[in-house]
Design a protein around this motif. Structure first.
Motif, PDB file in Angstrom:
ATOM      1  N   ARG A 189     -52.490 -33.950  70.839  1.00  0.00           N
ATOM      2  CA  ARG A 189     -53.308 -32.829  71.314  1.00  0.00           C
ATOM      3  C   ARG A 189     -54.121 -32.225  70.160  1.00  0.00           C
ATOM      4  NH1 ARG A 189     -51.958 -30.455  76.239  1.00  0.00           N
ATOM      5  NH2 ARG A 189     -50.381 -31.626  77.374  1.00  0.00           N
ATOM      6  N   ARG A 235     -51.790 -47.998  80.108  1.00  0.00           N
ATOM      7  CA  ARG A 235     -52.687 -48.285  78.971  1.00  0.00           C
ATOM      8  C   ARG A 235     -52.172 -49.517  78.218  1.00  0.00           C
ATOM      9  NH1 ARG A 235     -50.610 -42.995  75.909  1.00  0.00           N
ATOM     10  NH2 ARG A 235     -48.736 -43.900  75.055  1.00  0.00           N
ATOM     11  N   ARG A 293     -43.775 -40.555  74.227  1.00  0.00           N
ATOM     12  CA  ARG A 293     -43.876 -41.580  75.281  1.00  0.00           C
ATOM     13  C   ARG A 293     -43.420 -42.948  74.777  1.00  0.00           C
ATOM     14  NH1 ARG A 293     -45.658 -37.326  76.621  1.00  0.00           N
ATOM     15  NH2 ARG A 293     -46.910 -36.778  78.435  1.00  0.00           N
ATOM     16  N   ASP A 294     -43.522 -43.139  73.444  1.00  0.00           N
ATOM     17  CA  ASP A 294     -43.267 -44.457  72.846  1.00  0.00           C
ATOM     18  C   ASP A 294     -42.261 -44.350  71.711  1.00  0.00           C
ATOM     19  OD1 ASP A 294     -44.842 -42.903  71.216  1.00  0.00           O
ATOM     20  OD2 ASP A 294     -46.043 -44.566  70.456  1.00  0.00           O
ATOM     21  N   ARG A 302     -53.571 -43.911  67.502  1.00  0.00           N
ATOM     22  CA  ARG A 302     -52.129 -44.176  67.601  1.00  0.00           C
ATOM     23  C   ARG A 302     -51.573 -44.683  66.268  1.00  0.00           C
ATOM     24  NH1 ARG A 302     -50.373 -43.099  72.503  1.00  0.00           N
ATOM     25  NH2 ARG A 302     -48.268 -43.329  71.718  1.00  0.00           N
TER      26      ARG A 302
END
Ligand code: DC
Length: 223
Positions: free
Chosen positions: A41, A184, A127-128, A106
């Motif tokens: 963000r 994605r 998330r990962d 990323r």
């Protein structure tokens, strides 16, 4: 990779209760808490402020090399400015989906997260985290909750901040993000094979924290 980093990886879709759970689990264990969503963000905010489009890869690279993102307690700082509120607007909610799907972004974020967390004693939400950032984490948790419960939680958060919206709009935004995050091509949201799934819809935060701490203790003593 053998699971031996003293770290709890907490993944799951938006509104599944990750940040509240992660904060409370960190408090319970006396560990630090890292909110990786806030890092994506803050990066989105920096790109927005600089008026840089993701397709301008050289410019994005410069911004990524220049910005400094820090977390103190639960506050997020971008180049020394507290941006905790500025990163949680509907506008940034929209922007962060393509920004967090960008390979260059990323790569930079994951490197920074690994540098911070490698000594252990962190609860990290994202998330990962269990799949890509810390596959060697001792305990991996995948949080889920019904779309109704997730939308109600997110609506309350936004309303408390004085942001005008409604349940339908919030549910649509969550579903849009779920789909984008899980389909994605780079590091999609998915449960790690060795993660346990916990549904937060009908449990209190304390009950979830109890389950997480028990799972961590059990994993630690069995390794
Ligand atoms: O958890 P959050 O809603 O603050 O996350 C913001 C966005 O960042 C979300 O759309 C997914 C993305 N994200 C990600 O891709 N990888 C992470 N480790 C954390 C968040």
């Amino acid at each position: 990779m053998s699971p031996r980093l003293d770290l709890i990886a907490l993944d799951g879709p938006s509104g599944s209760g990750k940040s509240t759970t992660a904060k409370r689990t960190a408090e319970r264990l006396g560990w630090s808490y890292l909110d990786t969503g806030a890092m994506y963000r803050a990066t989105s905010l920096a790109l927005h402020r600089a008026g840089v489009h993701l397709s301008d890869t050289d410019h994005v690279k410069n911004i990524l090399a220049k910005i400094e993102i820090n977390q103190e307690g639960t506050s997020i700082f971008l180049d020394g400015e507290n941006v905790s509120d500025a990163i949680r607007t509907m506008e940034i909610n929209q922007m962060v989906t393509p920004v967090s799907a960008d390979g260059q972004v990323r790569e930079a974020m994951v490197k920074q997260q690994q540098r911070l967390g490698r000594r252990g004693y962190w609860v990290v939400d994202g998330r990962d985290i269990g799949t890509v950032v810390f596959p060697e984490a001792i305990a991996k948790i995948f949080l889920v909750a019904s779309i109704q419960v997730r939308s109600e939680r997110r609506l309350k958060e936004l309303t408390d901040k004085g942001i005008l919206t409604n349940l339908e709009e919030v549910a649509l935004d969550l579903e849009r993000r779920d789909l984008a995050d899980s389909t994605r091509s780079i590091s999609p949201l998915r449960k790690a094979e060795d993660a346990i799934e916990l549904d937060t819809s009908k449990r209190t935060v304390d009950e979830i924290v109890d389950l997480i701490v028990a799972h961590y203790e059990q994993r630690r003593t069995s390794l």
